[in-house]
Design a protein around this motif. Sequence first.
Motif, PDB file in Angstrom:
ATOM      1  N   ASN A  84       0.967  -1.483  -0.025  1.00 24.79           N
ATOM      2  CA  ASN A  84      -0.201  -0.199   0.333  1.00 24.79           C
ATOM      3  C   ASN A  84       0.925   1.878   0.319  1.00 24.79           C
ATOM      4  N   ALA A  85       0.634   1.945  -1.237  1.00 25.20           N
ATOM      5  CA  ALA A  85       1.775   3.383  -0.727  1.00 25.20           C
ATOM      6  C   ALA A  85       1.529   4.226  -0.410  1.00 25.20           C
ATOM      7  N   GLU A  86       2.325   4.258   1.056  1.00 24.98           N
ATOM      8  CA  GLU A  86       2.165   5.233   1.855  1.00 24.98           C
ATOM      9  C   GLU A  86       2.486   5.412   2.419  1.00 24.98           C
ATOM     10  N   PHE A  87       3.670   6.762   3.398  1.00 27.70           N
ATOM     11  CA  PHE A  87       4.187   7.033   4.514  1.00 27.70           C
ATOM     12  C   PHE A  87       3.609   7.933   5.059  1.00 27.70           C
ATOM     13  N   ASN A  88       3.317   8.088   7.290  1.00 24.41           N
ATOM     14  CA  ASN A  88       3.217   9.480   7.379  1.00 24.41           C
ATOM     15  C   ASN A  88       3.563  10.231   8.180  1.00 24.41           C
ATOM     16  N   ALA A  89       2.992  10.897   8.814  1.00 28.59           N
ATOM     17  CA  ALA A  89       3.549  11.981   9.802  1.00 28.59           C
ATOM     18  C   ALA A  89       2.168  11.750  10.880  1.00 28.59           C
ATOM     19  N   THR A  90       2.334  11.242  12.426  1.00 30.09           N
ATOM     20  CA  THR A  90       1.531  11.377  12.725  1.00 30.09           C
ATOM     21  C   THR A  90       1.607  12.755  14.318  1.00 30.09           C
ATOM     22  N   CYS A  91       0.286  13.324  14.136  1.00 27.96           N
ATOM     23  CA  CYS A  91       0.360  14.259  14.824  1.00 27.96           C
ATOM     24  C   CYS A  91      -1.043  14.431  16.095  1.00 27.96           C
ATOM     25  N   THR A  92      -0.356  15.488  17.048  1.00 26.36           N
ATOM     26  CA  THR A  92      -1.976  16.530  17.578  1.00 26.36           C
ATOM     27  C   THR A  92      -1.530  17.556  17.508  1.00 26.36           C
ATOM     28  N   TYR A  93      -2.304  17.942  18.141  1.00 26.93           N
ATOM     29  CA  TYR A  93      -3.199  19.644  18.280  1.00 26.93           C
ATOM     30  C   TYR A  93      -1.387  19.961  18.909  1.00 26.93           C
ATOM     31  N   SER A  94      -1.169  21.418  18.477  1.00 24.61           N
ATOM     32  CA  SER A  94      -0.279  22.155  18.673  1.00 24.61           C
ATOM     33  C   SER A  94      -0.832  23.519  19.490  1.00 24.61           C
ATOM     34  N   HIS A  95      -1.333  24.136  18.499  1.00 27.85           N
ATOM     35  CA  HIS A  95      -2.029  25.485  19.079  1.00 27.85           C
ATOM     36  C   HIS A  95      -3.112  25.854  18.270  1.00 27.85           C
ATOM     37  N   SER A  96      -3.440  27.258  18.736  1.00 29.93           N
ATOM     38  CA  SER A  96      -4.575  28.370  17.581  1.00 29.93           C
ATOM     39  C   SER A  96      -4.572  29.447  17.748  1.00 29.93           C
ATOM     40  N   ALA A  97      -4.775  29.922  16.968  1.00 30.56           N
ATOM     41  CA  ALA A  97      -4.558  31.695  16.479  1.00 30.56           C
ATOM     42  C   ALA A  97      -5.581  31.889  15.195  1.00 30.56           C
ATOM     43  N   PRO A  98      -6.044  32.913  15.394  1.00 31.09           N
ATOM     44  CA  PRO A  98      -6.776  33.785  14.249  1.00 31.09           C
ATOM     45  C   PRO A  98      -6.190  34.179  13.137  1.00 31.09           C
ATOM     46  N   ASP A  99      -5.495  32.772  12.325  1.00 27.16           N
ATOM     47  CA  ASP A  99      -3.922  33.675  11.456  1.00 27.16           C
ATOM     48  C   ASP A  99      -4.032  32.423  10.400  1.00 27.16           C
ATOM     49  N   ASP A 100      -3.571  32.737   9.076  1.00 30.56           N
ATOM     50  CA  ASP A 100      -3.718  31.973   7.806  1.00 30.56           C
ATOM     51  C   ASP A 100      -2.018  32.934   7.238  1.00 30.56           C
ATOM     52  N   PRO A 101      -1.327  31.822   7.443  1.00 28.00           N
ATOM     53  CA  PRO A 101      -0.020  32.393   6.803  1.00 28.00           C
ATOM     54  C   PRO A 101      -0.318  31.916   5.439  1.00 28.00           C
ATOM     55  N   GLN A 140       5.620  13.647  14.746  1.00 31.25           N
ATOM     56  CA  GLN A 140       6.213  12.567  14.286  1.00 31.25           C
ATOM     57  C   GLN A 140       6.261  11.901  13.325  1.00 31.25           C
ATOM     58  N   PRO A 141       7.361  12.066  12.199  1.00 36.87           N
ATOM     59  CA  PRO A 141       8.873  11.693  12.351  1.00 36.87           C
ATOM     60  C   PRO A 141       9.425  13.150  12.996  1.00 36.87           C
ATOM     61  N   VAL A 142      10.222  13.579  13.268  1.00 37.26           N
ATOM     62  CA  VAL A 142      10.493  14.931  13.429  1.00 37.26           C
ATOM     63  C   VAL A 142      11.420  15.353  12.293  1.00 37.26           C
ATOM     64  N   GLN A 143      11.339  14.980  11.328  1.00 39.83           N
ATOM     65  CA  GLN A 143      11.819  15.259  10.126  1.00 39.83           C
ATOM     66  C   GLN A 143      10.732  16.133   9.422  1.00 39.83           C
ATOM     67  N   VAL A 325       5.688   0.789  -4.098  1.00 38.55           N
ATOM     68  CA  VAL A 325       4.039   0.591  -2.911  1.00 38.55           C
ATOM     69  C   VAL A 325       4.272  -0.127  -2.272  1.00 38.55           C
ATOM     70  N   VAL A 326       4.832  -0.048  -1.122  1.00 40.82           N
ATOM     71  CA  VAL A 326       5.006  -0.804   0.479  1.00 40.82           C
ATOM     72  C   VAL A 326       4.290   0.703   1.478  1.00 40.82           C
ATOM     73  N   GLN A 327       3.954   0.245   2.195  1.00 37.55           N
ATOM     74  CA  GLN A 327       2.958   0.669   3.332  1.00 37.55           C
ATOM     75  C   GLN A 327       3.755   0.475   4.113  1.00 37.55           C
ATOM     76  N   CYS A 328       4.551   2.095   4.086  1.00 38.65           N
ATOM     77  CA  CYS A 328       5.461   2.163   5.488  1.00 38.65           C
ATOM     78  C   CYS A 328       5.080   2.979   6.370  1.00 38.65           C
ATOM     79  N   ASN A 329       5.531   3.409   8.032  1.00 37.54           N
ATOM     80  CA  ASN A 329       5.221   3.238   9.456  1.00 37.54           C
ATOM     81  C   ASN A 329       5.682   5.178   9.774  1.00 37.54           C
ATOM     82  N   THR A 330       5.320   5.615  10.900  1.00 38.15           N
ATOM     83  CA  THR A 330       5.505   7.035  11.175  1.00 38.15           C
ATOM     84  C   THR A 330       7.001   7.089  11.268  1.00 38.15           C
ATOM     85  N   ALA A 331       7.456   6.208  11.189  1.00 41.35           N
ATOM     86  CA  ALA A 331       9.663   5.959  11.428  1.00 41.35           C
ATOM     87  C   ALA A 331       9.632   5.801   9.619  1.00 41.35           C
TER      88      ALA A 331
END
Length: 334
Positions: A84-101, A140-143, A325-331
């Motif tokens: 399965n052709a994919e990799f991912n970044a696994t995230c949590t909420y960081s912060h809120s702001a009425p901004d949009d860069p 994550q990952p930190v990269q 076409v390989v499924q990779c984990n967060t790392a």
Amino acid sequence: MSGDRRPVGGKRPAGRLGLAGAVLAVVGAVLVPHGGAEAGPVPGNDQPRAAGAWIPVDQAKWNAQLAAFRAMTPRTVPPNANRNAEFNATCTYSHSAPDDPIVLPGLPGASHMHSFIGNDRTNAHTTFDDLMRFTASSCQPVQDHSAYWVPTLYERDQPVQPKQVVVYYGSLLGDKSKTLPMPQGLRMVVGDATRQVPTPAGAVNQFYCAGGPLEGATRSRDGNWPVCDGGTLHFTMRFPECWDGQHLDSPDHKSHVAFGQGGRCTDQFPVPIPAVTFSISYPTGGSADGFRLASGLPSSMHGDVFAAWDEDALGHRVKDCVVQVVQCNTAGNF
């Protein structure tokens, strides 16, 4: 699309990203025909940009990124790998702001409230160089130094922040072997913050329940929101996987990218890049009172990507995971 989509140990069940379930849940993007003139001289990556401009890619930097990518030797795929052709970044909420860069760069407080995921320093003034300089992140990952954001969800006027956002990078194209890493600093928006139409049960691009009935046991009093029975509220959105090869952004933040047609990228958008998909989990089952987004009705749900990765890490993940076409984990491992 019932069932929890969260990966276990950085990995997730095979074969679900980008297939029928993800496509049906994705927020639709209204694409404007490509065209328009360049916005004057090309400033450096760290210079402020006017909203609504065509931002050309630095061709020398893009060519260097491509050369490094093509020189990479892919890792050997183990015989038991999930195809399965994919990799991912696994995230949590960081912060809120009425901004949009992306939409309102350099204008703090000018937007509705956003929930930011990823780079902890994202604000209205953020540039690509900022993302690469200030790399603390809720992902994550930190990269992965990228910034991701969506309008804040409210329940009874109290913000409900995402518990988890898995950012998948994959491909729905027929020939995945031609996939290239996205150019550094690519911006994309999907969905429409101005769209304010009802979202009844059965509509596409809707919030749904995971761990319970797809539509929830009932709907909110206004009929727009599911009320989950034993599950939690989720949303899935997918970004385009074909790039014009010329611009990091466009006036509507959509016209430089497009979804593939018939499993391939068109001549107008010839560069296949990983399809980014947000899988957002909210820690609430809802109530008859329903919710609201900072942008309004649930039909106004939208998302933003400001891409900034360690170039080597991104390149290896695209070559190892998507191209092969390989499924990779967060790392980034098989």
